[in-house]
Design a protein around this motif. Structure first.
Motif, PDB file in Angstrom:
ATOM      1  N   LEU A   1      -6.104  37.447  88.293  1.00  0.00           N
ATOM      2  CA  LEU A   1      -6.190  38.772  87.680  1.00  0.00           C
ATOM      3  C   LEU A   1      -5.272  38.877  86.476  1.00  0.00           C
ATOM      4  CD1 LEU A   1      -6.435  40.838  90.948  1.00  0.00           C
ATOM      5  CD2 LEU A   1      -8.050  40.997  89.051  1.00  0.00           C
ATOM      6  N   GLN A   2      -5.752  39.626  85.492  1.00  0.00           N
ATOM      7  CA  GLN A   2      -5.035  39.841  84.255  1.00  0.00           C
ATOM      8  C   GLN A   2      -4.864  41.333  84.004  1.00  0.00           C
ATOM      9  OE1 GLN A   2      -3.679  37.240  82.632  1.00  0.00           O
ATOM     10  NE2 GLN A   2      -4.575  36.009  84.294  1.00  0.00           N
ATOM     11  N   PRO A   3      -3.890  41.711  83.183  1.00  0.00           N
ATOM     12  CA  PRO A   3      -3.690  43.148  82.908  1.00  0.00           C
ATOM     13  C   PRO A   3      -4.961  43.848  82.424  1.00  0.00           C
ATOM     14  CG  PRO A   3      -1.805  41.907  82.125  1.00  0.00           C
ATOM     15  CD  PRO A   3      -2.821  40.892  82.571  1.00  0.00           C
ATOM     16  N   GLU A   4      -5.810  43.136  81.718  1.00  0.00           N
ATOM     17  CA  GLU A   4      -7.044  43.766  81.213  1.00  0.00           C
ATOM     18  C   GLU A   4      -8.060  44.033  82.319  1.00  0.00           C
ATOM     19  OE1 GLU A   4      -5.573  41.047  80.015  1.00  0.00           O
ATOM     20  OE2 GLU A   4      -7.010  39.410  79.667  1.00  0.00           O
ATOM     21  N   ASP A   5      -7.781  43.549  83.519  1.00  0.00           N
ATOM     22  CA  ASP A   5      -8.644  43.870  84.666  1.00  0.00           C
ATOM     23  C   ASP A   5      -8.269  45.202  85.305  1.00  0.00           C
ATOM     24  OD1 ASP A   5      -8.412  40.399  85.488  1.00  0.00           O
ATOM     25  OD2 ASP A   5     -10.150  41.420  84.602  1.00  0.00           O
ATOM     26  N   THR A   6      -7.197  45.808  84.850  1.00  0.00           N
ATOM     27  CA  THR A   6      -6.775  47.099  85.381  1.00  0.00           C
ATOM     28  C   THR A   6      -7.857  48.146  85.128  1.00  0.00           C
ATOM     29  OG1 THR A   6      -4.423  46.636  85.102  1.00  0.00           O
ATOM     30  CG2 THR A   6      -5.090  48.958  85.148  1.00  0.00           C
ATOM     31  N   ALA A   7      -8.293  48.789  86.202  1.00  0.00           N
ATOM     32  CA  ALA A   7      -9.382  49.762  86.115  1.00  0.00           C
ATOM     33  C   ALA A   7      -9.617  50.362  87.493  1.00  0.00           C
ATOM     34  CB  ALA A   7     -10.667  49.094  85.621  1.00  0.00           C
ATOM     35  N   VAL A   8     -10.437  51.384  87.516  1.00  0.00           N
ATOM     36  CA  VAL A   8     -10.996  51.859  88.775  1.00  0.00           C
ATOM     37  C   VAL A   8     -12.308  51.100  88.990  1.00  0.00           C
ATOM     38  CG1 VAL A   8     -11.875  53.819  90.081  1.00  0.00           C
ATOM     39  CG2 VAL A   8      -9.955  54.127  88.506  1.00  0.00           C
ATOM     40  N   TYR A   9     -12.440  50.526  90.166  1.00  0.00           N
ATOM     41  CA  TYR A   9     -13.615  49.724  90.495  1.00  0.00           C
ATOM     42  C   TYR A   9     -14.534  50.526  91.416  1.00  0.00           C
ATOM     43  CZ  TYR A   9     -11.624  45.613  88.304  1.00  0.00           C
ATOM     44  OH  TYR A   9     -11.133  44.716  87.382  1.00  0.00           O
ATOM     45  N   TYR A  10     -15.824  50.508  91.071  1.00  0.00           N
ATOM     46  CA  TYR A  10     -16.814  51.294  91.791  1.00  0.00           C
ATOM     47  C   TYR A  10     -17.918  50.399  92.340  1.00  0.00           C
ATOM     48  CZ  TYR A  10     -14.831  55.269  89.211  1.00  0.00           C
ATOM     49  OH  TYR A  10     -13.994  56.214  88.678  1.00  0.00           O
ATOM     50  N   CYS A  11     -18.356  50.740  93.525  1.00  0.00           N
ATOM     51  CA  CYS A  11     -19.534  50.135  94.139  1.00  0.00           C
ATOM     52  C   CYS A  11     -20.743  50.992  93.756  1.00  0.00           C
ATOM     53  CB  CYS A  11     -19.315  50.129  95.647  1.00  0.00           C
ATOM     54  SG  CYS A  11     -20.565  49.316  96.613  1.00  0.00           S
TER      55      CYS A  11
END
Length: 116
Positions: A86-96
Motif C-alpha cells: 500500500l502507498q499513500p495514494e491508496d488512501t481513500a474510502v473503499y466501497y463495495c
C-alpha cells in the motif's frame, strides 16, 4: 433488500497490507459481478477491481495491478480485496458495489489510510 457491508479498513504504513471484506445479502450473490471502488478526498470515485459472478474473471485499475487481488466466496456471500504494498495514494474510502437489474447498490464504505 440488497445490503452491502464493508469492513477491514484502517491505518497502515506505506508498504503494508490490508484485507477488505464485503458481506452481501438480498440478491442471488453468485449470479452478480462485484466491484470495489474507492474515493479519495477531492477526487471522483474510481473503479478499483471487478470480479465475475463465478469468480473466474477479474479486472483491475492500472494503478493497483500486481498489488491488489479481488476474490469472492459464493458460499458465504462475501467479496474481498487483498491490498498489498500500500502507498499513500491508496488512501481513500473503499466501497463495495453491485448492479442488480438496473440499480446500483453501495455499501457504507470503509476508510483506508496509508501513512507513516
Amino acid at each position: 433488500q440488497v445490503q452491502l457491508v464493508e469492513s477491514g479498513g484502517g491505518l497502515v504504513q506505506p508498504g503494508g497490507s490490508l484485507r477488505l471484506s464485503c458481506a452481501a445479502s438480498g440478491f442471488t450473490f453468485s449470479t452478480r459481478a462485484m466491484r470495489w471502488y474507492r474515493q479519495a478526498p477531492g477526487k471522483e470515485r474510481e473503479l478499483v477491481a471487478r470480479i465475475s459472478g463465478a469468480g473466474g474473471s477479474t479486472t483491475y485499475a492500472d494503478s493497483v495491478k500486481g498489488r491488489f487481488t479481488i476474490s469472492r466466496d459464493n458460499a458465504k456471500n462475501m467479496v474481498y480485496l487483498q491490498m498489498n504494498r500500500l502507498q499513500p495514494e491508496d488512501t481513500a474510502v473503499y466501497y463495495c458495489n453491485v448492479l442488480v437489474v438496473l440499480d446500483d447498490y453501495w455499501g457504507q464504505g470503509t476508510q483506508v489510510t496509508v501513512s507513516s
